[in-house]
Design a protein around this motif. Structure first.
Motif, PDB file in Angstrom:
ATOM      1  N   SER A 119       0.809  -0.987  -0.131  1.00 34.98           N
ATOM      2  CA  SER A 119      -0.284   0.517  -0.194  1.00 34.98           C
ATOM      3  C   SER A 119       0.820   0.932   0.021  1.00 34.98           C
ATOM      4  N   ALA A 120       0.022   2.421  -0.128  1.00 35.50           N
ATOM      5  CA  ALA A 120       0.707   3.532  -0.209  1.00 35.50           C
ATOM      6  C   ALA A 120       2.152   3.681   1.148  1.00 35.50           C
ATOM      7  N   ASP A 121       1.054   3.264   2.367  1.00 34.57           N
ATOM      8  CA  ASP A 121       1.625   4.038   3.476  1.00 34.57           C
ATOM      9  C   ASP A 121       2.793   2.811   4.134  1.00 34.57           C
ATOM     10  N   GLU A 122       2.551   1.500   3.482  1.00 31.31           N
ATOM     11  CA  GLU A 122       4.197   0.551   3.350  1.00 31.31           C
ATOM     12  C   GLU A 122       4.854   0.710   2.635  1.00 31.31           C
ATOM     13  N   ILE A 123       5.224   1.484   1.457  1.00 32.62           N
ATOM     14  CA  ILE A 123       6.368   1.528   0.664  1.00 32.62           C
ATOM     15  C   ILE A 123       6.328   2.549   1.244  1.00 32.62           C
ATOM     16  N   TYR A 124       5.856   4.465   1.893  1.00 33.33           N
ATOM     17  CA  TYR A 124       6.274   5.079   2.338  1.00 33.33           C
ATOM     18  C   TYR A 124       7.323   4.935   3.601  1.00 33.33           C
ATOM     19  N   LYS A 125       6.879   3.584   4.957  1.00 36.12           N
ATOM     20  CA  LYS A 125       7.689   3.053   6.014  1.00 36.12           C
ATOM     21  C   LYS A 125       8.866   2.959   4.767  1.00 36.12           C
ATOM     22  N   ILE A 126       8.552   1.834   4.142  1.00 36.60           N
ATOM     23  CA  ILE A 126       9.888   1.311   3.852  1.00 36.60           C
ATOM     24  C   ILE A 126      11.038   2.385   3.468  1.00 36.60           C
ATOM     25  N   ALA A 127      10.244   2.744   2.916  1.00 37.12           N
ATOM     26  CA  ALA A 127      11.304   4.666   2.177  1.00 37.12           C
ATOM     27  C   ALA A 127      11.653   4.901   3.518  1.00 37.12           C
ATOM     28  N   VAL A 128      11.347   5.348   4.461  1.00 34.22           N
ATOM     29  CA  VAL A 128      12.010   6.154   5.143  1.00 34.22           C
ATOM     30  C   VAL A 128      13.051   5.024   6.285  1.00 34.22           C
ATOM     31  N   ASP A 129      12.558   3.694   6.130  1.00 32.14           N
ATOM     32  CA  ASP A 129      13.407   3.003   6.874  1.00 32.14           C
ATOM     33  C   ASP A 129      14.759   2.404   5.411  1.00 32.14           C
ATOM     34  N   HIS A 130      14.316   2.884   4.465  1.00 31.10           N
ATOM     35  CA  HIS A 130      15.774   2.515   3.053  1.00 31.10           C
ATOM     36  C   HIS A 130      16.468   3.687   3.118  1.00 31.10           C
ATOM     37  N   LYS A 131      16.562   4.868   3.738  1.00 29.58           N
ATOM     38  CA  LYS A 131      16.789   5.733   3.452  1.00 29.58           C
ATOM     39  C   LYS A 131      17.962   6.379   5.043  1.00 29.58           C
ATOM     40  N   ASN A 132      17.254   6.320   5.942  1.00 31.20           N
ATOM     41  CA  ASN A 132      18.402   4.976   7.636  1.00 31.20           C
ATOM     42  C   ASN A 132      19.660   4.394   7.026  1.00 31.20           C
ATOM     43  N   ASP A 133      19.028   3.735   6.614  1.00 39.82           N
ATOM     44  CA  ASP A 133      20.176   2.546   5.798  1.00 39.82           C
ATOM     45  C   ASP A 133      20.897   3.457   5.377  1.00 39.82           C
ATOM     46  N   LEU A 134      20.616   4.015   4.029  1.00 43.29           N
ATOM     47  CA  LEU A 134      21.245   4.373   3.060  1.00 43.29           C
ATOM     48  C   LEU A 134      22.617   5.309   3.825  1.00 43.29           C
ATOM     49  N   HIS A 135      22.085   6.360   4.733  1.00 52.33           N
ATOM     50  CA  HIS A 135      23.001   7.239   5.562  1.00 52.33           C
ATOM     51  C   HIS A 135      24.237   5.990   6.326  1.00 52.33           C
ATOM     52  N   ASP A 136      23.547   5.027   6.494  1.00 50.85           N
ATOM     53  CA  ASP A 136      24.687   4.802   7.941  1.00 50.85           C
ATOM     54  C   ASP A 136      26.069   3.980   7.323  1.00 50.85           C
ATOM     55  N   LYS A 137      25.394   3.674   5.435  1.00 50.63           N
ATOM     56  CA  LYS A 137      26.222   2.949   4.580  1.00 50.63           C
ATOM     57  C   LYS A 137      27.344   3.966   4.145  1.00 50.63           C
ATOM     58  N   MET A 138      26.442   5.706   3.871  1.00 52.90           N
ATOM     59  CA  MET A 138      27.501   6.710   3.205  1.00 52.90           C
ATOM     60  C   MET A 138      27.631   7.311   4.010  1.00 52.90           C
ATOM     61  N   PHE A 139      28.083   7.047   5.057  1.00 49.09           N
ATOM     62  CA  PHE A 139      28.853   7.521   6.705  1.00 49.09           C
ATOM     63  C   PHE A 139      30.345   6.716   6.423  1.00 49.09           C
ATOM     64  N   VAL A 140      30.404   5.684   6.349  1.00 49.12           N
ATOM     65  CA  VAL A 140      30.930   4.286   5.998  1.00 49.12           C
ATOM     66  C   VAL A 140      32.364   4.947   4.800  1.00 49.12           C
ATOM     67  N   LEU A 141      31.604   4.408   4.302  1.00 49.53           N
ATOM     68  CA  LEU A 141      32.842   5.290   2.634  1.00 49.53           C
ATOM     69  C   LEU A 141      32.811   6.908   3.023  1.00 49.53           C
ATOM     70  N   ALA A 142      31.904   7.892   3.794  1.00 50.97           N
ATOM     71  CA  ALA A 142      32.601   8.786   3.902  1.00 50.97           C
ATOM     72  C   ALA A 142      33.469   9.508   4.178  1.00 50.97           C
ATOM     73  N   ASP A 143      33.329   8.562   5.199  1.00 54.08           N
ATOM     74  CA  ASP A 143      34.816   8.568   6.884  1.00 54.08           C
ATOM     75  C   ASP A 143      35.565   8.597   5.976  1.00 54.08           C
ATOM     76  N   LYS A 144      35.581   7.037   5.100  1.00 52.28           N
ATOM     77  CA  LYS A 144      36.728   6.579   4.842  1.00 52.28           C
ATOM     78  C   LYS A 144      37.944   7.371   3.696  1.00 52.28           C
ATOM     79  N   LEU A 145      36.709   8.027   2.341  1.00 51.27           N
ATOM     80  CA  LEU A 145      37.644   9.190   2.688  1.00 51.27           C
ATOM     81  C   LEU A 145      37.046  10.296   2.549  1.00 51.27           C
ATOM     82  N   TRP A 146      37.393  10.489   3.747  1.00 54.33           N
ATOM     83  CA  TRP A 146      37.163  11.724   4.173  1.00 54.33           C
ATOM     84  C   TRP A 146      38.801  12.585   4.329  1.00 54.33           C
ATOM     85  N   LYS A 147      40.118  11.758   4.743  1.00 51.28           N
ATOM     86  CA  LYS A 147      41.030  12.372   4.415  1.00 51.28           C
ATOM     87  C   LYS A 147      41.708  12.570   3.179  1.00 51.28           C
ATOM     88  N   LYS A 148      41.104  11.819   2.010  1.00 55.53           N
ATOM     89  CA  LYS A 148      41.781  11.835   0.739  1.00 55.53           C
ATOM     90  C   LYS A 148      41.419  12.760  -0.171  1.00 55.53           C
TER      91      LYS A 148
END
Length: 423
Positions: A106-135
């Motif tokens: 449903s529209a509400d279900e996919i909205y909630k999945i998207a919010v969780d996915h956004k948070n998961d992407l932020h976690d993965k991006m932080f790992v990479l950005a932290d690794k690339l910071w010095k470069k």
């Protein structure tokens, strides 16, 4: 005469239109009128028609242009003291989602999945950005805020981009590279006899998306597929730079995967081969867009241009798809303001201001369509993973892709039923 009749009917049917859709209608009608001027005259000059026939067509074209421009002028002066809101509201939104998307969610279900996915992407991006910071930032102190750290690294990487003059030619150059990669990795068959032509976006298409595919239907299978590229002509240097940072050297490649190889262009060629004309003509948007988004991740999973920078930028791009769903639902059912939308898009999705402004315009002109990307992608990816688990060592990625695409542009939930029933 037909244009005069059409505009009279249009005028009669228009009551309290939204301001946003009125402005779009004005710009697209004016843009569309150019087809009957320069483009028509160019075509006539190359035709074998007699001078009398050419003159007759040009005279009729003048009538059409006048009717279209008069209609646009009428829209500009239309009294509209109580315009409707562009927001659809929760009830209508849910109904339209069910009809347009045809998802198992449903529209509400996919909205909630998207919010969780956004948070998961932020976690993965932080790992990479932290690794690339010095470069990219040397010994500069790292910001305490996770999103600020990610943004600063992305901002540095985004400085690597093409120029407005070379934007289209850069896209053209990448198409054969993507084709060769898909072939080398044996990801799926791409028919070399189906032309793909990169062109400047026609004026009548302006106003909604910066890049798109115009594919021939099942009755004209061998005609050109056009990759429409928006022009930056007339833009300020600041806006052009903002746009190019958004479509930097990494993301431009992901865009081409999405729009062309093995995204929309490839999927729509397969769709035309489907025995069901109905599925080809009345394609499901979530399947079509979902395949293009799925293709992005699939290509990177296969090793395409593998690097921390490419994965970081892919996650940023995937955030856009994810936040499309969050934005669309929030604007139309939760009264999200433009200010709140800009924060979501620029801070949480790391988009450039020009891109965010364009997305706000798009969400005011459409409803539900922005959910099609993430919804379709989620269903396709989950189906693939389910089949991988079910088939084990027998699972073949190329066979999965070609089987999935063989059903035409049908809703994913029905393709899933058919594919699982065969296993």
């Amino acid at each position: 005469m037909i244009f005069l009749l059409i505009t009279k009917r249009q005028k009669k049917n228009i009551k309290n239109p939204t301001i946003e859709h009125t402005d779009l209608a004005i710009s697209q009608n004016i843009g569309g009128s150019t087809v009957f001027e320069g483009e028509l005259n160019d075509a006539l000059s190359k035709s074998k028609l007699s001078e009398t026939e050419k003159k007759e067509i040009q005279e009729k074209a003048k009538i059409a242009v006048k009717a279209i421009k008069d209609y646009a002028e009428w829209l500009k002066n239309l009294p509209n003291k109580t315009p409707r809101s562009f927001r659809l509201g929760a009830d209508l939104y849910a109904k339209k989602f069910n009809v347009d998307i045809q998802s198992s969610y449903s529209a509400d279900e996919i909205y909630k999945i998207a919010v969780d996915h956004k948070n998961d992407l932020h976690d993965k991006m932080f790992v990479l950005a932290d690794k690339l910071w010095k470069k990219y930032n040397g010994n500069a102190p790292k910001p305490a805020d996770k999103l600020d750290l990610i943004k600063q690294v992305i901002d540095k990487i985004s400085l690597h981009h093409t120029t407005p003059e070379k934007f289209q030619s850069e896209i053209e150059k990448q198409i054969p590279e993507l084709t060769a990669y898909v072939k080398a990795k044996d990801l799926l068959y791409i028919d070399p006899s189906k032309p793909l032509v990169v062109r400047k976006e026609p004026a009548y298409m302006a106003g909604v998306a910066g890049a798109s595919i115009s594919a021939p239907g099942p009755y004209d299978k061998n005609a050109n597929t056009y990759y429409n590229v928006g022009s930056m002509s007339g833009w300020t240097a600041e806006n052009a730079e903002s746009y190019l940072r958004e479509y930097n050297d990494y993301i431009l490649q992901i865009l081409n995967i999405h729009e062309a190889i093995p995204g929309h262009y490839t999927q729509l060629v397969y769709s035309n081969q489907s025995p069901s004309i109905i599925k080809s003509i009345l394609g499901n948007g979530a399947m079509v867009e979902g395949w293009a988004v799925y293709a992005e991740k699939m290509m990177l999973e296969s090793g395409y241009k593998n690097s921390d920078e490419m994965w970081l930028m892919y996650y940023k791009w995937n955030l856009r798809t994810t936040c499309n769903t969050i934005l669309d639902n929030s604007v139309h059912t939760k009264e999200m303001s433009k200010e709140e939308a800009m924060i979501l898009l620029t801070r949480e999705a790391f988009q450039q201001q020009a891109e965010a402004e364009g997305k706000w315009k798009r969400v005011t002109l459409s409803q539900v369509q922005l959910c099609s990307y993430f919804t379709g992608y989620t269903e396709i990816y989950n189906l693939r993973e389910e089949l991988k688990q079910k088939e084990g060592d027998k699972f073949n990625l190329k066979k999965f892709h070609e089987k999935f695409l063989s059903f035409g542009s049908a809703p994913v939930k029905y393709i899933k039923e058919l594919m699982l029933s065969e296993n």
